[in-house]
Design a protein around this motif. Structure first.
Motif, PDB file in Angstrom:
ATOM      1  N   THR A  66      -5.383  -3.057  -1.745  1.00 54.25           N
ATOM      2  CA  THR A  66      -5.152  -3.133  -3.187  1.00 54.25           C
ATOM      3  C   THR A  66      -4.529  -1.839  -3.706  1.00 54.25           C
ATOM      4  N   ALA A  67      -5.029  -0.701  -3.236  1.00 53.08           N
ATOM      5  CA  ALA A  67      -4.463   0.586  -3.650  1.00 53.08           C
ATOM      6  C   ALA A  67      -2.996   0.677  -3.254  1.00 53.08           C
ATOM      7  N   SER A  68      -2.669   0.230  -2.059  1.00 49.67           N
ATOM      8  CA  SER A  68      -1.274   0.257  -1.608  1.00 49.67           C
ATOM      9  C   SER A  68      -0.405  -0.661  -2.457  1.00 49.67           C
ATOM     10  N   SER A  69      -0.952  -1.804  -2.851  1.00 47.39           N
ATOM     11  CA  SER A  69      -0.212  -2.735  -3.697  1.00 47.39           C
ATOM     12  C   SER A  69       0.059  -2.117  -5.075  1.00 47.39           C
ATOM     13  N   LEU A  70      -0.934  -1.417  -5.640  1.00 46.90           N
ATOM     14  CA  LEU A  70      -0.752  -0.752  -6.926  1.00 46.90           C
ATOM     15  C   LEU A  70       0.321   0.323  -6.831  1.00 46.90           C
ATOM     16  N   VAL A  71       0.261   1.109  -5.774  1.00 47.77           N
ATOM     17  CA  VAL A  71       1.250   2.171  -5.579  1.00 47.77           C
ATOM     18  C   VAL A  71       2.655   1.584  -5.454  1.00 47.77           C
ATOM     19  N   ALA A  72       2.777   0.489  -4.720  1.00 48.30           N
ATOM     20  CA  ALA A  72       4.089  -0.135  -4.549  1.00 48.30           C
ATOM     21  C   ALA A  72       4.661  -0.573  -5.894  1.00 48.30           C
ATOM     22  N   GLU A  73       3.813  -1.125  -6.766  1.00 52.09           N
ATOM     23  CA  GLU A  73       4.286  -1.560  -8.085  1.00 52.09           C
ATOM     24  C   GLU A  73       4.681  -0.365  -8.950  1.00 52.09           C
ATOM     25  N   LEU A  74       3.923   0.722  -8.879  1.00 48.70           N
ATOM     26  CA  LEU A  74       4.232   1.908  -9.673  1.00 48.70           C
ATOM     27  C   LEU A  74       5.525   2.567  -9.197  1.00 48.70           C
ATOM     28  N   ILE A  75       5.762   2.516  -7.874  1.00 44.50           N
ATOM     29  CA  ILE A  75       7.022   3.047  -7.343  1.00 44.50           C
ATOM     30  C   ILE A  75       8.191   2.186  -7.786  1.00 44.50           C
ATOM     31  N   GLU A  76       8.017   0.875  -7.715  1.00 43.13           N
ATOM     32  CA  GLU A  76       9.079  -0.045  -8.135  1.00 43.13           C
ATOM     33  C   GLU A  76       9.400   0.115  -9.620  1.00 43.13           C
ATOM     34  N   SER A  77       8.380   0.459 -10.426  1.00 41.15           N
ATOM     35  CA  SER A  77       8.571   0.647 -11.869  1.00 41.15           C
ATOM     36  C   SER A  77       9.127   2.027 -12.201  1.00 41.15           C
ATOM     37  N   ARG A  78       9.416   2.821 -11.195  1.00 42.59           N
ATOM     38  CA  ARG A  78       9.975   4.175 -11.368  1.00 42.59           C
ATOM     39  C   ARG A  78       9.024   5.091 -12.122  1.00 42.59           C
ATOM     40  N   LEU A  79       7.719   4.928 -11.864  1.00 39.09           N
ATOM     41  CA  LEU A  79       6.717   5.785 -12.487  1.00 39.09           C
ATOM     42  C   LEU A  79       6.199   6.854 -11.536  1.00 39.09           C
ATOM     43  N   ILE A  80       6.179   6.569 -10.255  1.00 38.47           N
ATOM     44  CA  ILE A  80       5.779   7.562  -9.257  1.00 38.47           C
ATOM     45  C   ILE A  80       6.733   7.506  -8.079  1.00 38.47           C
ATOM     46  N   VAL A  81       6.718   8.557  -7.274  1.00 37.75           N
ATOM     47  CA  VAL A  81       7.554   8.630  -6.078  1.00 37.75           C
ATOM     48  C   VAL A  81       6.725   9.165  -4.925  1.00 37.75           C
ATOM     49  N   GLU A  82       7.164   8.827  -3.725  1.00 39.34           N
ATOM     50  CA  GLU A  82       6.531   9.391  -2.533  1.00 39.34           C
ATOM     51  C   GLU A  82       7.060  10.801  -2.290  1.00 39.34           C
ATOM     52  N   GLY A  83       6.176  11.638  -1.743  1.00 41.99           N
ATOM     53  CA  GLY A  83       6.560  13.009  -1.457  1.00 41.99           C
ATOM     54  C   GLY A  83       6.438  13.320   0.020  1.00 41.99           C
ATOM     55  N   VAL A  84       5.928  14.498   0.312  1.00 39.91           N
ATOM     56  CA  VAL A  84       5.782  14.936   1.693  1.00 39.91           C
ATOM     57  C   VAL A  84       4.517  14.349   2.287  1.00 39.91           C
ATOM     58  N   GLN A  85       4.350  14.494   3.579  1.00 46.31           N
ATOM     59  CA  GLN A  85       3.137  14.031   4.225  1.00 46.31           C
ATOM     60  C   GLN A  85       2.013  15.037   4.000  1.00 46.31           C
ATOM     61  N   ALA A  86       0.835  14.516   3.726  1.00 43.55           N
ATOM     62  CA  ALA A  86      -0.324  15.374   3.501  1.00 43.55           C
ATOM     63  C   ALA A  86      -0.799  15.956   4.832  1.00 43.55           C
ATOM     64  N   ALA A  87      -1.649  16.978   4.734  1.00 41.93           N
ATOM     65  CA  ALA A  87      -2.197  17.588   5.948  1.00 41.93           C
ATOM     66  C   ALA A  87      -3.029  16.572   6.715  1.00 41.93           C
ATOM     67  N   SER A  88      -2.996  16.656   8.011  1.00 38.70           N
ATOM     68  CA  SER A  88      -3.713  15.707   8.860  1.00 38.70           C
ATOM     69  C   SER A  88      -5.214  15.939   8.777  1.00 38.70           C
ATOM     70  N   THR A  89      -5.956  14.848   8.719  1.00 41.43           N
ATOM     71  CA  THR A  89      -7.423  14.930   8.747  1.00 41.43           C
ATOM     72  C   THR A  89      -7.965  14.325  10.039  1.00 41.43           C
ATOM     73  N   GLY A  90      -7.100  14.238  11.034  1.00 39.38           N
ATOM     74  CA  GLY A  90      -7.513  13.709  12.313  1.00 39.38           C
ATOM     75  C   GLY A  90      -6.851  12.408  12.677  1.00 39.38           C
ATOM     76  N   GLY A  91      -6.328  11.705  11.706  1.00 36.04           N
ATOM     77  CA  GLY A  91      -5.658  10.446  11.955  1.00 36.04           C
ATOM     78  C   GLY A  91      -4.200  10.534  11.548  1.00 36.04           C
ATOM     79  N   LYS A  92      -3.643   9.392  11.170  1.00 30.62           N
ATOM     80  CA  LYS A  92      -2.260   9.362  10.717  1.00 30.62           C
ATOM     81  C   LYS A  92      -2.129  10.123   9.408  1.00 30.62           C
ATOM     82  N   ARG A  93      -1.118  10.933   9.294  1.00 31.49           N
ATOM     83  CA  ARG A  93      -0.924  11.734   8.085  1.00 31.49           C
ATOM     84  C   ARG A  93      -0.479  10.846   6.923  1.00 31.49           C
ATOM     85  N   ALA A  94      -1.158  11.016   5.787  1.00 30.19           N
ATOM     86  CA  ALA A  94      -0.853  10.207   4.609  1.00 30.19           C
ATOM     87  C   ALA A  94       0.344  10.793   3.864  1.00 30.19           C
ATOM     88  N   THR A  95       1.015   9.936   3.107  1.00 29.34           N
ATOM     89  CA  THR A  95       2.156  10.381   2.292  1.00 29.34           C
ATOM     90  C   THR A  95       1.680  10.677   0.877  1.00 29.34           C
TER      91      THR A  95
END
Length: 388
Positions: free
Chosen positions: A48-77
């Motif tokens: 659900t969080a990913s779906s909300l983010v996708a809609e906010l990106i499509e609406s030109r309200l937020i953008v993806e940036g750099v990858q966050a620091a690793s916490t042991g798994g896949k690095r988040a954007t």
């Protein structure tokens, strides 16, 4: 708009509420928020969080940036506010000039225009300036706000002594040119909102008083404006506080009004204007008769003492061009309010912090109206730094 009125208990209203929550987390995140962080903060599923983010990106309200620091798994954007598309127009309308600023969603000013006029040419010059804004930025405008001296219900200028407007349907007139929602806000209310918005945490009950050509007040509770039911809270400028032979004639036609003693015009003369910078105001103050400051401070202190006894605020903040008079004038006001009336508590009086960006108060109100979110103090600090 994300902040449209929601019908209760519908999937659409829940979706809009969650979009606002996610967007506010990005606004507060300083460019470090992630999809996983939104899921944790809201209690929503990762999908659900990913779906909300996708809609906010499509609406030109937020953008993806750099990858966050690793916490042991896949690095988040990381996610940040999209400052490259939507624009908020803020018009600061004064008796002899107006300032029109286009704000990005992160609070920075990307285009500023000024227009000077007379009382006769004001409406024509404003309409022409707004038409040019619409032509240059119309496809990116999200919402507009007009800040002005006087009372307003958000749509109509109910009364403005300085602008000589009564029952002026300004919002509707501007909407015809901009084709986006327009809201109106009293200039003192906007200044009080900006003062609260610049704080990391704004709590308590505050009385804000603006002193320039006119005088007005506003009350905020935990950083939010507390308007009266008839949209006339804070109209203290033409309340009589001086009597007898000391009562001066006010521009409203009566004698003894607060503005006739404590406005900047009353203390510095007709050479003063709200458009002057602090250095010019200080230079003008050096040529003024010192007794007018004492008289102005005394009249202001009477008003502060009565209002503080009635409202019991945690502090009284004085803003506007009067800050250019510095600590000597504030010391006069404090001295006149120093006595403790029976049954009341001592209330601290200070100057407003002010700021480099005069558009933030009305801009904050417009942002909340359109998207249901607020800027963080860190965002505003960065936006102000860009202006210095």
């Amino acid at each position: 708009m994300l902040n449209s009125d929601d019908a209760p208990d519908t999937q659409a209203s829940v979706r809009r509420a969650n979009l606002r929550r996610a967007l506010q987390l990005v606004f507060r995140g300083g460019g470090a928020q992630t999809r996983a962080g939104i899921a944790r903060a809201t209690g929503l599923t990762a999908a659900t969080a990913s779906s909300l983010v996708a809609e906010l990106i499509e609406s030109r309200l937020i953008v993806e940036g750099v990858q966050a620091a690793s916490t042991g798994g896949k690095r988040a954007t990381t996610l940040s506010v999209d400052a490259g598309h939507h624009r908020i127009l803020v018009m600061v309308i004064r008796p002899t000039d107006a300032r029109l600023a286009l704000l990005a969603l992160d609070g920075t000013e990307v285009d500023v225009r000024t227009v000077a006029y007379t009382a006769v040419s004001r409406e024509r010059m404003l309409d022409e300036a707004v038409a040019r804004i619409a032509e240059d930025h119309g496809d990116r405008l999200l919402i507009a706000a007009a800040q002005l001296p006087g009372t307003t219900d958000g749509r109509t200028v109910l009364e403005s002594v300085q602008l000589d407007w009564r029952e002026e349907p300004l919002a509707a007139r501007l909407e015809k040119q901009l084709v986006v929602p327009v809201l109106l806000v009293n200039d003192v209310d906007a200044e009080a909102i900006a003062e609260a918005a610049g704080e990391a945490e704004s709590s308590g009950y505050r009385l804000f008083i603006h002193i320039g050509v006119g005088i007005g007040a506003a009350v905020t509770v935990d950083g939010q404006l507390a308007p009266g039911p008839r949209d006339r809270a804070g109209e203290i400028g033409h309340v009589q506080v001086e009597f007898g032979e000391h009562a001066r004639l006010c521009r409203c036609g009566r004698r003894g009004c607060l503005e006739s003693a404590s406005s900047m015009t009353a203390m510095l003369g007709d050479d003063f204007s709200d458009a002057m910078d602090e250095d010019d105001i200080a230079a003008l103050a050096r040529t003024a008769d010192g007794t007018v400051f004492a008289e102005g401070a005394r009249a202001l202190a009477r008003t502060v003492k009565l209002a503080a006894a009635l409202l019991d605020p945690t502090e009284v903040v004085i803003g506007g061009p009067v800050r250019a008079l510095g600590e000597p004038f504030l010391d006069l006001v404090r001295a006149e309010t120093a006595y403790l009336a029976s049954g009341t508590a001592s209330v601290p009086v200070r100057y407003a912090r002010g700021g480099a960006n005069p558009s933030i108060g009305a801009g904050q109100l417009a942002l909340s109206s359109a998207l249901g979110v607020v800027w963080s103090a860190e965002q505003l600090s960065s936006a102000n730094a860009d202006l210095r």
